[in-house]
Design a protein around this motif. Structure first.
Motif: not given
Lengths: 361, 361
Positions: B241, B204-207, B245, B201, B287-288, B295, B291
């Motif tokens: 990744m 929404t992010l994904f790997p 993103w 969707p 990555q913390e 976002q 993301i």
């Protein structure tokens, strides 16, 4: 397979009610006996209250017809739909359990690809008892299933997940199509068994079907209002959709999860597409306004309970959808009535007064 | 099953290149011969350029080693990673085709549940040629597959979908886990064949894993930069990744779709988790921050091309991630260099000068 879990799934037999709306004898329960018999059933009889509904022997149930609803809710009974399966939400309200599973009486036990009967309820319980992951998509689907996990690149800080409020199950055989699609594809059957459960991401709406649905009543119950449909209303067959859109907006706001996918049930017969078209006509039209509305709803920080969120939503429905059709003003009123009735039947624990005043019972 | 389509799938044999990064002889192509032989291969040789890579007979290919990359890009070659499979993106840049399929050389042909060899490329092409549905979730997954459709409650105005830019395929056998998960679950294998394709969707992010990936180069190519990884860099195994993103943020902005699910390949061997941990260490930490950054990225209205979006993203990376680590300033520089190199090798059709000046070639 879903059944490969190492730990036995808790039955939750004293913590879950099965809610069934019906207008006929519940012979379909025979097929579900091995799975449902340990549980308590709440049967909501729609239509003529003088009709006797036969329930197969050995099931533990309570049954409510329209007279019961009117007697118990008084004037507030107006929020419960008549001659529409939306009446099922009365069952959510009178339940005293933590979990609800609701199923239609034309839904039978499906078989998995190995030919084994699917215990739909057990899978729903697994879904509800494991967390959801609404903030980031996992490409191997539910990371909490046996044999799966979070893939490379999934932030570690998000791997605890959030509590799951809703488990939305699917249907083999007759797919849940709208009337136009039914008319165009009368012979289409869903034969594809997709062995997946996934979290619907935050910010994404979905069409929630009430045929095979479980939820955590304590986490999200008051949002599961199936609206004003059927008798005397200009719309039908949007009861579960309405509940789904409201629920999704509220779970997103409260940091809860919604899962969809397994388990499947066997949906035995298609409803009449001509009748459906008449019921759906306005909904098909209105939903083009409803979706942008729900996509842009923003709930205030102070809305920290489902009830507060729902009353705020009712306010926004009146303000923004009232101009689409006067029906939405009526619906907004009913949303408020629903919360009042819910709080009356479910006084806050410890007797703390609610925003609507102290419990009146 | 995916192969049940009524219309034959276009081969697109003159419109698709297969990009393979490698450091060894490409014996794995023998297994793919029935599916890949009609296509042109672009092999990007990583590591020692003097090493001879053997390609099985009968394949049509071009091969680039580090010397070729340096010669073709000059100082801009600095944006192409060395000693990391991130170098594969050089192949995207030199391709002249509309579509790219990229696969790792340890990925073999998987079998579907009926035991039939899966033509992964054919399924990717199907995914890319049918629309995506990023604005609303369909509970029966990809509504364009044979035997599926949009379910009740899906707004009709959204049923045309949007063009699909990316098709992300999955892996049976060795799942794509990070080093910590590999260490904790060394024996876990992915045996679950999920017969689904779905749109990730909007929002929404994904790997995104680069092992088994296809995309429309014309729609999204310049966003498929696999970053600065490997030799001389403080990070590895985040190349795909990073690309995922960036790509997701840009497809969301441009109204394009990203699909994930089928097809599966058979991932034959797990990489060394200790080596991986060393490569991933910084990425797991960073990555913390990445993301939340992705976002919250917002691209301006004026960013109407992938290039413009990507340059804007580079600017934001520098502004917001530069303080996380100096590496991100270098990466932002490389993102700009990548676009310059892309435009040099892919001058706009009709010779119209780009934002970076007229094509220099």
């Amino acid at each position: 397979m879903a059944s490969a879990s190492h730990a036995p799934t808790p039955l939750l037999k004293d913590e879950l009610d099965i809610v069934i709306p019906t207008i006929r004898n519940l012979d379909f329960l025979e097929m579900w006996r091995p799975f449902f018999q340990p549980y308590h059933l709440i049967i909501v009889q729609d239509g003529d209250p003088s009709k006797i509904i036969r329930v197969p022997e050995g099931f533990d149930y309570e049954l409510y017809n329209r007279n019961d609803i009117n007697r118990m809710l008084g004037p507030k009974a107006s929020c419960i739909s008549f001659k529409d399966s939306a009446c099922r939400c009365f069952g959510y309200m009178v339940s005293k359990k933590k979990y609800i599973y609701t199923i239609d009486d034309d839904c039978f036990v499906a078989k998995d690809p190995l030919g084994k009967d699917i215990n739909a309820l057990e899978q729903h319980i697994k879904n509800l008892l494991s967390p959801s992951t609404p903030f980031f998509f996992n490409t191997l689907y539910d990371p909490y299933r046996v044999g799966a996990d979070f893939v490379r690149g999934y932030p570690f800080s998000l791997r605890e997940g959030v509590p799951t409020a809703v488990s939305h199950g699917l249907w083999l055989n007759i797919p849940d199509y709208d009337a136009p699609t039914q008319l165009v594809k009368p012979l289409e059957r869903n034969t594809r068994y997709v062995d997946a459960i996934l979290t619907i991401p935050k910010g994404t709406l979905f069409p929630m079907c009430g045929m095979n649905l479980a939820f955590d009543r304590e986490l999200i119950g008051p949002a599961m209002y199936f609206g004003l449909m059927g008798d005397g209303q200009p719309i039908g067959r949007y009861d579960d959709m309405w509940a789904g859109w409201c629920t999704k907006v509220i779970t997103d706001h409260l940091g809860l999860g919604v899962k969809t996918g397994l388990p499947y049930i066997w949906h035995s017969k298609a409803s009449n597409p001509f009748v459906n078209l008449k019921k759906e006509y306005n909904g098909i039209f209105w939903q083009e306004e409803l979706i942008p509305f729900f996509q842009s709803v923003s709930l205030p920080k102070e809305a920290t309970t489902v009830q507060k969120c729902y009353l705020e939503l009712a306010k926004q429905v009146r303000a923004k959808l009232g101009k689409v059709d006067g029906y939405f003003n009526k619906l907004a009123d009913s949303m408020v009535t629903w919360i009042e009735a819910w709080d009356e039947l479910n006084p806050p624990k410890g007797g703390v007064p609610t925003a609507n005043g102290p419990p009146k019972k």
